[in-house]
Design a protein around this motif. Structure first.
Motif, PDB file in Angstrom:
ATOM      1  N   LEU A  57       0.863  -1.243   0.133  1.00  0.00           N
ATOM      2  CA  LEU A  57      -0.123  -0.107  -0.206  1.00  0.00           C
ATOM      3  C   LEU A  57       0.952   1.376  -0.191  1.00  0.00           C
ATOM      4  CD1 LEU A  57      -1.925  -2.256   1.132  1.00  0.00           C
ATOM      5  CD2 LEU A  57      -2.907  -0.551   2.656  1.00  0.00           C
ATOM      6  N   GLY A  58       0.715   2.025  -0.867  1.00  0.00           N
ATOM      7  CA  GLY A  58       1.531   3.267  -1.070  1.00  0.00           C
ATOM      8  C   GLY A  58       0.909   4.510  -1.401  1.00  0.00           C
ATOM      9  N   ILE A  59       1.737   5.627  -1.392  1.00  0.00           N
ATOM     10  CA  ILE A  59       1.433   6.999  -1.644  1.00  0.00           C
ATOM     11  C   ILE A  59       2.133   7.413  -2.862  1.00  0.00           C
ATOM     12  CG2 ILE A  59       1.109   9.301  -0.975  1.00  0.00           C
ATOM     13  CD1 ILE A  59      -1.208   7.810   0.057  1.00  0.00           C
ATOM     14  N   CYS A  60       1.915   7.845  -3.645  1.00  0.00           N
ATOM     15  CA  CYS A  60       2.671   8.287  -4.892  1.00  0.00           C
ATOM     16  C   CYS A  60       3.615   9.390  -4.440  1.00  0.00           C
ATOM     17  CB  CYS A  60       1.785   9.143  -5.887  1.00  0.00           C
ATOM     18  SG  CYS A  60       2.656   9.395  -7.582  1.00  0.00           S
ATOM     19  N   GLN A  61       4.690   9.128  -4.880  1.00  0.00           N
ATOM     20  CA  GLN A  61       6.105   9.693  -4.507  1.00  0.00           C
ATOM     21  C   GLN A  61       6.391  10.976  -5.428  1.00  0.00           C
ATOM     22  OE1 GLN A  61       7.918   9.085  -1.519  1.00  0.00           O
ATOM     23  NE2 GLN A  61       5.968   7.861  -1.373  1.00  0.00           N
ATOM     24  N   ALA A  62       5.511  11.201  -6.644  1.00  0.00           N
ATOM     25  CA  ALA A  62       5.620  12.098  -7.620  1.00  0.00           C
ATOM     26  C   ALA A  62       4.776  13.381  -6.749  1.00  0.00           C
ATOM     27  CB  ALA A  62       5.330  11.690  -8.926  1.00  0.00           C
ATOM     28  N   ALA A  63       5.666  14.356  -6.167  1.00  0.00           N
ATOM     29  CA  ALA A  63       5.077  15.697  -5.630  1.00  0.00           C
ATOM     30  C   ALA A  63       4.602  16.617  -6.837  1.00  0.00           C
ATOM     31  CB  ALA A  63       6.039  16.417  -4.834  1.00  0.00           C
ATOM     32  N   PRO A  64       3.461  17.177  -6.797  1.00  0.00           N
ATOM     33  CA  PRO A  64       2.401  17.345  -5.609  1.00  0.00           C
ATOM     34  C   PRO A  64       1.451  16.213  -5.423  1.00  0.00           C
ATOM     35  CG  PRO A  64       1.532  18.669  -7.281  1.00  0.00           C
ATOM     36  CD  PRO A  64       3.002  18.002  -7.758  1.00  0.00           C
ATOM     37  N   CYS A  65       1.640  15.036  -6.265  1.00  0.00           N
ATOM     38  CA  CYS A  65       0.514  14.111  -6.386  1.00  0.00           C
ATOM     39  C   CYS A  65       0.486  13.167  -4.941  1.00  0.00           C
ATOM     40  CB  CYS A  65       0.755  13.090  -7.599  1.00  0.00           C
ATOM     41  SG  CYS A  65      -0.511  11.597  -7.491  1.00  0.00           S
ATOM     42  N   ARG A  66      -0.523  12.907  -4.337  1.00  0.00           N
ATOM     43  CA  ARG A  66      -0.636  12.293  -3.062  1.00  0.00           C
ATOM     44  C   ARG A  66      -1.644  11.260  -3.543  1.00  0.00           C
ATOM     45  NH1 ARG A  66       2.905  11.801  -0.066  1.00  0.00           N
ATOM     46  NH2 ARG A  66       1.503  11.398   1.955  1.00  0.00           N
ATOM     47  N   ASN A  67      -1.891  10.475  -4.671  1.00  0.00           N
ATOM     48  CA  ASN A  67      -2.758   9.592  -5.012  1.00  0.00           C
ATOM     49  C   ASN A  67      -2.322   8.002  -4.170  1.00  0.00           C
ATOM     50  OD1 ASN A  67      -4.727  10.903  -6.433  1.00  0.00           O
ATOM     51  ND2 ASN A  67      -3.806  10.028  -8.431  1.00  0.00           N
ATOM     52  N   ALA A  68      -3.108   7.447  -3.747  1.00  0.00           N
ATOM     53  CA  ALA A  68      -3.113   6.091  -3.340  1.00  0.00           C
ATOM     54  C   ALA A  68      -2.864   5.348  -4.468  1.00  0.00           C
ATOM     55  CB  ALA A  68      -3.891   5.618  -2.248  1.00  0.00           C
ATOM     56  N   TYR A  69      -1.920   3.862  -4.105  1.00  0.00           N
ATOM     57  CA  TYR A  69      -1.715   2.782  -5.184  1.00  0.00           C
ATOM     58  C   TYR A  69      -1.678   1.769  -4.310  1.00  0.00           C
ATOM     59  CZ  TYR A  69       3.079   3.264  -4.481  1.00  0.00           C
ATOM     60  OH  TYR A  69       4.261   3.011  -3.784  1.00  0.00           O
ATOM     61  N   LEU A  70      -1.843   0.412  -4.886  1.00  0.00           N
ATOM     62  CA  LEU A  70      -1.768  -0.949  -4.530  1.00  0.00           C
ATOM     63  C   LEU A  70      -0.527  -1.301  -5.480  1.00  0.00           C
ATOM     64  CD1 LEU A  70      -5.326  -2.084  -4.142  1.00  0.00           C
ATOM     65  CD2 LEU A  70      -3.765  -1.468  -2.383  1.00  0.00           C
ATOM     66  N   ASP A  71       0.550  -1.514  -4.989  1.00  0.00           N
ATOM     67  CA  ASP A  71       1.828  -2.258  -5.638  1.00  0.00           C
ATOM     68  C   ASP A  71       1.483  -3.802  -5.960  1.00  0.00           C
ATOM     69  OD1 ASP A  71       4.121  -2.942  -6.573  1.00  0.00           O
ATOM     70  OD2 ASP A  71       5.385  -2.322  -4.939  1.00  0.00           O
ATOM     71  N   THR A  72       1.476  -4.062  -6.936  1.00  0.00           N
ATOM     72  CA  THR A  72       1.316  -5.465  -7.618  1.00  0.00           C
ATOM     73  C   THR A  72       2.543  -5.895  -8.524  1.00  0.00           C
ATOM     74  OG1 THR A  72       0.131  -4.853  -9.668  1.00  0.00           O
ATOM     75  CG2 THR A  72      -1.263  -5.439  -7.514  1.00  0.00           C
ATOM     76  N   SER A  73       3.600  -5.221  -8.385  1.00  0.00           N
ATOM     77  CA  SER A  73       4.843  -5.550  -9.154  1.00  0.00           C
ATOM     78  C   SER A  73       5.643  -6.939  -8.379  1.00  0.00           C
ATOM     79  CB  SER A  73       5.853  -4.313  -9.043  1.00  0.00           C
ATOM     80  OG  SER A  73       6.110  -3.996  -7.701  1.00  0.00           O
ATOM     81  N   THR A  74       6.244  -7.370  -9.321  1.00  0.00           N
ATOM     82  CA  THR A  74       7.049  -8.552  -8.790  1.00  0.00           C
ATOM     83  C   THR A  74       7.952  -8.304  -7.758  1.00  0.00           C
ATOM     84  OG1 THR A  74       8.407  -8.650 -10.592  1.00  0.00           O
ATOM     85  CG2 THR A  74       6.233 -10.067 -10.722  1.00  0.00           C
ATOM     86  N   ASN A  75       8.707  -7.293  -7.774  1.00  0.00           N
ATOM     87  CA  ASN A  75       9.950  -6.980  -7.081  1.00  0.00           C
ATOM     88  C   ASN A  75       9.279  -5.992  -6.158  1.00  0.00           C
ATOM     89  OD1 ASN A  75       9.398  -4.851  -8.848  1.00  0.00           O
ATOM     90  ND2 ASN A  75      11.630  -4.729  -9.548  1.00  0.00           N
TER      91      ASN A  75
END
Length: 209
Positions: free
Chosen positions: A142-160
């Motif tokens: 579970l994460g928050i976008c690191q591209a300021a000023p975006c603060r969108n939530a996301y679900l990480d489904t990447s393999t790594n």
């Protein structure tokens, strides 16, 4: 359908607001229904009161993502458990949509759609989906976008487990910003080096060295 699928409900609700830009798309009954999708029975029960109620749930779900993003998994779990207790679900077995090769129902779990109001239905679905995602894949997903000023939530489904941005657009924007910052730093260093070399040459010419 795996119950973890419903975790996307939480992402859709949290990202209906952009705190950094002061924008909010959750402003009407139509917006509430849009979060569910037109086929949902709960969406058809939505009223103006659900706009305010869902905004409150949205703020609480955002704190779950923020706690997870900060590495505070105990707090993230506690916050999510509070939502699960307040908005319990009624799971049920369903098999009416799909059939296997022998024509038998493809049994799977659904969340029963008979809450007291639209907000209760959405909150229960989002919280349960997020809980399954967290326990199956890990709280760090579970994460928050690191591209300021975006603060969108996301679900990480990447393999790594390497995702840091909510979308390709934000990833590109962050990469471009980082590239420009590196170039600016290189230019400043080059200017300082050039000025130092020029100072040495002047001192040598005047016999100050």
């Amino acid at each position: 359908m795996e119950l973890a699928y419903y975790s996307d409900y939480a992402v859709r609700l949290v990202n209906s607001e952009d705190p950094a830009r002061g924008t909010d798309r959750l402003t009407s009954v139509e917006a509430v229904r849009g979060l569910f999708g037109s086929s949902s029975q709960a969406a058809r029960r939505a009223t103006e009161a659900d706009v305010t109620r869902l905004r409150a749930v949205r703020a609480r779900l955002r704190t779950v993502f923020e706690a997870a993003d900060e590495g505070d998994e105990v707090r993230a779990v506690d916050l999510l458990n509070a939502l699960l207790m307040e908005f319990p679900v009624s799971p049920q077995i369903s098999g009416h949509e799909t059939r296997d090769a022998d024509g038998r129902p493809n049994w799977h779990m659904h969340i029963a759609d008979h809450p007291a109001n639209a907000t209760a239905g959405f909150a229960a679905t989002a919280s349960m989906g997020l809980a399954f995602h967290l326990t199956e894949l890990g709280v760090e997903r579970l994460g928050i976008c690191q591209a300021a000023p975006c603060r969108n939530a996301y679900l990480d489904t990447s393999t790594n487990r390497s995702r840091r941005y909510c979308s390709d657009r934000c990833a590109t924007r962050a990469n471009v910003a980082a590239y420009r910052a590196r170039k600016r730093l290189e230019s400043e260093r080059s200017e300082r080096t050039g000025q130092t070399a020029e100072t040495i040459q002047e001192s040598s010419a005047t016999g100050d060295l």
